[in-house]
Design a protein around this motif. Structure first.
Motif, PDB file in Angstrom:
ATOM      1  N   VAL A  40       0.873  -1.182   0.000  1.00 21.07           N
ATOM      2  CA  VAL A  40       0.000   0.000   0.000  1.00 21.07           C
ATOM      3  C   VAL A  40       0.904   1.224   0.000  1.00 21.07           C
ATOM      4  O   VAL A  40       1.969   1.229   0.628  1.00 21.07           O
ATOM      5  CB  VAL A  40      -0.907   0.004   1.252  1.00 21.07           C
ATOM      6  N   SER A  41       0.496   2.270  -0.700  1.00 21.52           N
ATOM      7  CA  SER A  41       1.315   3.486  -0.718  1.00 21.52           C
ATOM      8  C   SER A  41       1.306   4.162   0.646  1.00 21.52           C
ATOM      9  O   SER A  41       0.373   3.999   1.438  1.00 21.52           O
ATOM     10  CB  SER A  41       0.787   4.460  -1.771  1.00 21.52           C
ATOM     11  N   ALA A  42       2.383   4.922   0.912  1.00 20.88           N
ATOM     12  CA  ALA A  42       2.474   5.635   2.186  1.00 20.88           C
ATOM     13  C   ALA A  42       1.320   6.623   2.350  1.00 20.88           C
ATOM     14  O   ALA A  42       0.787   6.809   3.455  1.00 20.88           O
ATOM     15  CB  ALA A  42       3.816   6.359   2.279  1.00 20.88           C
ATOM     16  N   ALA A  43       0.925   7.254   1.254  1.00 22.28           N
ATOM     17  CA  ALA A  43      -0.179   8.222   1.331  1.00 22.28           C
ATOM     18  C   ALA A  43      -1.488   7.525   1.720  1.00 22.28           C
ATOM     19  O   ALA A  43      -2.264   8.039   2.536  1.00 22.28           O
ATOM     20  CB  ALA A  43      -0.340   8.933  -0.016  1.00 22.28           C
ATOM     21  N   THR A  44      -1.726   6.342   1.157  1.00 26.23           N
ATOM     22  CA  THR A  44      -2.943   5.599   1.503  1.00 26.23           C
ATOM     23  C   THR A  44      -2.902   5.149   2.951  1.00 26.23           C
ATOM     24  O   THR A  44      -3.905   5.230   3.671  1.00 26.23           O
ATOM     25  CB  THR A  44      -3.107   4.378   0.575  1.00 26.23           C
ATOM     26  N   ALA A  45      -1.721   4.673   3.401  1.00 26.16           N
ATOM     27  CA  ALA A  45      -1.575   4.235   4.790  1.00 26.16           C
ATOM     28  C   ALA A  45      -1.856   5.391   5.744  1.00 26.16           C
ATOM     29  O   ALA A  45      -2.552   5.233   6.759  1.00 26.16           O
ATOM     30  CB  ALA A  45      -0.177   3.674   5.032  1.00 26.16           C
ATOM     31  N   ASP A  46      -1.356   6.586   5.393  1.00 27.33           N
ATOM     32  CA  ASP A  46      -1.612   7.756   6.240  1.00 27.33           C
ATOM     33  C   ASP A  46      -3.103   8.077   6.269  1.00 27.33           C
ATOM     34  O   ASP A  46      -3.656   8.432   7.328  1.00 27.33           O
ATOM     35  CB  ASP A  46      -0.836   8.969   5.710  1.00 27.33           C
ATOM     36  N   ARG A  47      -3.757   7.976   5.104  1.00 23.06           N
ATOM     37  CA  ARG A  47      -5.191   8.280   5.048  1.00 23.06           C
ATOM     38  C   ARG A  47      -5.996   7.292   5.891  1.00 23.06           C
ATOM     39  O   ARG A  47      -6.929   7.688   6.605  1.00 23.06           O
ATOM     40  CB  ARG A  47      -5.675   8.254   3.594  1.00 23.06           C
ATOM     41  N   VAL A  48      -5.626   6.024   5.854  1.00 19.83           N
ATOM     42  CA  VAL A  48      -6.332   5.018   6.656  1.00 19.83           C
ATOM     43  C   VAL A  48      -6.136   5.295   8.144  1.00 19.83           C
ATOM     44  O   VAL A  48      -7.095   5.262   8.934  1.00 19.83           O
ATOM     45  CB  VAL A  48      -5.838   3.605   6.297  1.00 19.83           C
ATOM     46  N   ARG A  49      -4.891   5.594   8.540  1.00 18.20           N
ATOM     47  CA  ARG A  49      -4.635   5.861   9.961  1.00 18.20           C
ATOM     48  C   ARG A  49      -5.366   7.100  10.432  1.00 18.20           C
ATOM     49  O   ARG A  49      -5.920   7.135  11.539  1.00 18.20           O
ATOM     50  CB  ARG A  49      -3.119   5.980  10.201  1.00 18.20           C
ATOM     51  N   ASP A  50      -5.354   8.158   9.606  1.00 23.59           N
ATOM     52  CA  ASP A  50      -6.058   9.389   9.978  1.00 23.59           C
ATOM     53  C   ASP A  50      -7.561   9.139  10.111  1.00 23.59           C
ATOM     54  O   ASP A  50      -8.212   9.633  11.049  1.00 23.59           O
ATOM     55  CB  ASP A  50      -5.807  10.479   8.926  1.00 23.59           C
ATOM     56  N   THR A  51      -8.108   8.363   9.186  1.00 18.85           N
ATOM     57  CA  THR A  51      -9.539   8.057   9.238  1.00 18.85           C
ATOM     58  C   THR A  51      -9.874   7.237  10.476  1.00 18.85           C
ATOM     59  O   THR A  51     -10.881   7.500  11.162  1.00 18.85           O
ATOM     60  CB  THR A  51      -9.965   7.282   7.972  1.00 18.85           C
ATOM     61  N   ALA A  52      -9.041   6.247  10.777  1.00 18.69           N
ATOM     62  CA  ALA A  52      -9.265   5.417  11.965  1.00 18.69           C
ATOM     63  C   ALA A  52      -9.233   6.268  13.228  1.00 18.69           C
ATOM     64  O   ALA A  52     -10.046   6.096  14.138  1.00 18.69           O
ATOM     65  CB  ALA A  52      -8.212   4.310  12.032  1.00 18.69           C
ATOM     66  N   ARG A  53      -8.311   7.210  13.251  1.00 18.24           N
ATOM     67  CA  ARG A  53      -8.201   8.081  14.419  1.00 18.24           C
ATOM     68  C   ARG A  53      -9.444   8.968  14.552  1.00 18.24           C
ATOM     69  O   ARG A  53      -9.980   9.155  15.650  1.00 18.24           O
ATOM     70  CB  ARG A  53      -6.938   8.934  14.297  1.00 18.24           C
ATOM     71  N   GLU A  54      -9.895   9.526  13.443  1.00 20.41           N
ATOM     72  CA  GLU A  54     -11.079  10.396  13.468  1.00 20.41           C
ATOM     73  C   GLU A  54     -12.330   9.640  13.907  1.00 20.41           C
ATOM     74  O   GLU A  54     -13.176  10.172  14.631  1.00 20.41           O
ATOM     75  CB  GLU A  54     -11.300  11.009  12.086  1.00 20.41           C
ATOM     76  N   LEU A  55     -12.449   8.394  13.482  1.00 24.78           N
ATOM     77  CA  LEU A  55     -13.629   7.591  13.838  1.00 24.78           C
ATOM     78  C   LEU A  55     -13.519   6.952  15.220  1.00 24.78           C
ATOM     79  O   LEU A  55     -14.510   6.430  15.742  1.00 24.78           O
ATOM     80  CB  LEU A  55     -13.849   6.492  12.787  1.00 24.78           C
ATOM     81  N   GLY A  56     -12.311   6.990  15.785  1.00 21.13           N
ATOM     82  CA  GLY A  56     -12.119   6.325  17.074  1.00 21.13           C
ATOM     83  C   GLY A  56     -12.040   4.816  16.942  1.00 21.13           C
ATOM     84  O   GLY A  56     -12.380   4.076  17.868  1.00 21.13           O
ATOM     85  N   TYR A  57     -11.554   4.343  15.783  1.00 19.83           N
ATOM     86  CA  TYR A  57     -11.475   2.901  15.552  1.00 19.83           C
ATOM     87  C   TYR A  57     -10.259   2.302  16.231  1.00 19.83           C
ATOM     88  O   TYR A  57      -9.162   2.859  16.190  1.00 19.83           O
ATOM     89  CB  TYR A  57     -11.395   2.627  14.046  1.00 19.83           C
ATOM     90  N   ARG A  58     -10.466   1.166  16.886  1.00 18.63           N
ATOM     91  CA  ARG A  58      -9.374   0.394  17.476  1.00 18.63           C
ATOM     92  C   ARG A  58      -9.526  -1.049  17.017  1.00 18.63           C
ATOM     93  O   ARG A  58     -10.628  -1.607  17.122  1.00 18.63           O
ATOM     94  CB  ARG A  58      -9.414   0.446  19.003  1.00 18.63           C
ATOM     95  N   PRO A  59      -8.441  -1.687  16.534  1.00 20.81           N
ATOM     96  CA  PRO A  59      -8.556  -3.089  16.121  1.00 20.81           C
ATOM     97  C   PRO A  59      -8.940  -3.973  17.296  1.00 20.81           C
ATOM     98  O   PRO A  59      -8.589  -3.686  18.453  1.00 20.81           O
ATOM     99  CB  PRO A  59      -7.133  -3.429  15.624  1.00 20.81           C
ATOM    100  N   ASN A  60      -9.668  -5.012  17.020  1.00 19.18           N
ATOM    101  CA  ASN A  60     -10.021  -6.001  18.039  1.00 19.18           C
ATOM    102  C   ASN A  60      -8.832  -6.946  18.184  1.00 19.18           C
ATOM    103  O   ASN A  60      -8.689  -7.917  17.449  1.00 19.18           O
ATOM    104  CB  ASN A  60     -11.280  -6.774  17.613  1.00 19.18           C
ATOM    105  N   LEU A  61      -7.967  -6.645  19.148  1.00 23.04           N
ATOM    106  CA  LEU A  61      -6.726  -7.401  19.279  1.00 23.04           C
ATOM    107  C   LEU A  61      -6.977  -8.845  19.679  1.00 23.04           C
ATOM    108  O   LEU A  61      -6.246  -9.745  19.275  1.00 23.04           O
ATOM    109  CB  LEU A  61      -5.806  -6.726  20.312  1.00 23.04           C
ATOM    110  N   ALA A  62      -7.980  -9.073  20.487  1.00 26.10           N
ATOM    111  CA  ALA A  62      -8.255 -10.448  20.918  1.00 26.10           C
ATOM    112  C   ALA A  62      -8.642 -11.303  19.715  1.00 26.10           C
ATOM    113  O   ALA A  62      -8.154 -12.425  19.542  1.00 26.10           O
ATOM    114  CB  ALA A  62      -9.375 -10.459  21.949  1.00 26.10           C
ATOM    115  N   ALA A  63      -9.529 -10.756  18.871  1.00 27.90           N
ATOM    116  CA  ALA A  63      -9.939 -11.510  17.684  1.00 27.90           C
ATOM    117  C   ALA A  63      -8.769 -11.709  16.738  1.00 27.90           C
ATOM    118  O   ALA A  63      -8.576 -12.780  16.168  1.00 27.90           O
ATOM    119  CB  ALA A  63     -11.075 -10.775  16.974  1.00 27.90           C
TER     120      ALA A  63
END
Length: 342
Positions: A40-63
Motif C-alpha cells: 500500500v502506498s504511504a499516502a494511503t496508509a496515512d489516510r487510513v490511519r487518519d480516518t481510523a483516528r477520526e472515527l475512534g477505531y481500534r482493532p479487536n486485538l483479541a480476535a
C-alpha cells in the motif's frame, strides 16, 4: 421523571474505516496490522490511519490474536532488574512494542549466568517470542528449547542459536578507552574485569589486551571481581597493596566497578586522576554521581531495546532483521589525566 440511559454508540468497525477512507477492508487490515509496506502506498496508509483516528477505531486485538495464532506478547530476559542499562533496554523495547500493539514481559535471570529458571512451562502459550540481553551461554538452555523465536542482544555473533541478533560495537568502545589512556602516556594499566563469563566482557578483555600489546613498554595486569562496588574496591585495594610500581590507570568493565576502583584509590591516600586514572563502561547515571566524574563509554541502551523489539517483529513477519552493530562513544570526564611524572 427518570430518563432512560442512552445506548452507547456502536463501536466503529474496519468496514466503517474502509468506507470513509475509500479503500478496501483488506487495506485497512494491512495498515492497522503494520504490514502495508510494499503493498500500500504511504499516502494511503496515512489516510487510513487518519480516518481510523477520526472515527475512534481500534482493532479487536483479541480476535486478531486468535486469527493469527499470536498473543502479541514478547518476553525480555535480562541478567538483573537493578541495573540501569537493562531498565533502559526495556524502555526502548516497550516503546516499539507499544507502537505495534505488543506487550513486553520482563523476566530476570540472576547475573545472566544461569541456568535461569524455566519461565515457559506455564507461559509458553502466552508468548510470541523472546528477547534476551547480555546473557551467558549457560543461561540460555530454557530459551533455546522453548520453541519460540529468540532475539539475542549483546551476544556472541558466532552463536547460531538466535533468529536475530543486535550487538553494540563493544570492541571499538574498549579500543577508544585504551587509545585515550595510551595517548595520555599511561603504560602501567590494570584491567578490573567482570567475573561474569559472557561474550560482552570477553570482547572487552580481548580488545584491551590487543591494544596494549601494540605499544612498546606498556604492561597490562588483569584482576576480576563481581559486578559490585565493594568487590571492585577490594580487588583494586589488593592491587595497590601488592609489591612493585603502582598502576597509573585502572580500566573497568563497567561504571559500578569503576566506582569501587575510585574508592580504593582514595582509601590508599591517592587521588583520581592525579595519581591514578580510572575509566568505566556503560555511562550509567552513576558515572556523573561520583567525583571526579567518570570517563566512560556511552552505550545506547534504549536503542538496543528498540532494535531488539524491531528484530523480533521482523522475524515474526518473515522479514530480515537489521544486523549491523550499534556504535558506541567515549565520554571523557574528570577521572582521567596524564600519569604522574615518575
Amino acid at each position: 421523571m427518570s430518563s432512560a440511559r442512552q445506548p452507547a454508540p456502536p463501536r466503529p468497525t474496519s468496514r466503517d474505516v474502509a468506507r470513509a477512507a475509500g479503500v478496501s477492508q483488506a487495506t485497512v487490515s494491512l495498515v492497522m496490522g503494520g504490514k502495508w509496506r510494499g503493498r500500500v502506498s504511504a499516502a494511503t496508509a496515512d489516510r487510513v490511519r487518519d480516518t481510523a483516528r477520526e472515527l475512534g477505531y481500534r482493532p479487536n486485538l483479541a480476535a486478531r490474536s486468535l486469527r493469527l495464532g499470536r498473543t502479541r506478547t514478547a518476553l525480555l530476559v535480562v541478567p538483573a532488574l537493578t541495573n540501569e542499562f537493562f531498565a533502559r533496554v526495556h524502555t526502548g523495547a516497550a516503546a516499539v512494542a507499544a507502537e505495534h500493539d505488543f506487550g513486553v514481559v520482563l523476566y530476570p535471570s540472576p547475573d545472566g549466568t544461569g541456568p535461569a529458571r524455566d519461565p515457559f512451562a506455564s507461559a509458553r502459550a502466552a508468548l510470541d517470542g523472546v528477547i534476551a540481553s547480555s546473557m551467558a551461554a549457560g543461561a540460555l538452555g530454557a530459551l533455546r528449547t522453548a520453541g519460540l523465536p529468540l532475539v539475542m542482544l549483546d551476544s556472541d555473533p558466532g552463536d547460531r542459536g538466535a533468529a536475530a541478533r543486535v550487538n553494540l560495537d563493544i570492541a571499538d568502545g574498549m579500543r577508544q578507552v585504551t587509545d585515550h589512556l595510551l595517548g595520555l602516556g599511561h603504560r602501567r594499566i590494570v584491567h578490573l574485569a567482570s567475573a561474569v563469563d559472557s561474550w560482552t566482557f570477553a570482547v572487552r578483555a580481548r580488545a584491551l589486551g590487543d591494544a596494549v600489546r601494540e605499544v612498546p613498554g606498556a604492561v597490562l595486569r588483569t584482576v576480576t571481581a563481581p559486578l559490585d562496588v565493594r568487590a571492585g574496591r577490594e580487588a583494586v585495594e589488593a592491587v595497590l597493596s601488592s609489591p612493585g610500581p603502582l598502576p597509573t590507570a585502572v580500566v573497568c568493565d563497567d561504571d559500578i566497578l569503576a566506582a569501587g576502583a575510585c574508592k580504593a584509590v582514595r582509601r590508599r591516600g591517592l587521588r583520581v586522576p592525579d595519581d591514578i586514572s580510572v575509566t568505566g563502561f556503560d555511562d550509567l547515571a552513576l558515572a556523573t554521581a561520583v567525583e571526579p566524574e567518570l570517563t566512560t563509554v556511552r552505550l545506547p541502551a534504549e536503542q538496543v531495546g528498540r532494535r531488539g523489539m524491531s528484530a523480533l517483529l521482523a522475524v515474526l513477519d518473515g522479514r530480515a532483521a537489521d544486523d549491523s552493530d550499534l556504535p558506541v562513544g567515549l565520554v571523557v570526564r574528570g577521572s582521567t589525566a596524564p600519569p604522574p611524572a615518575s
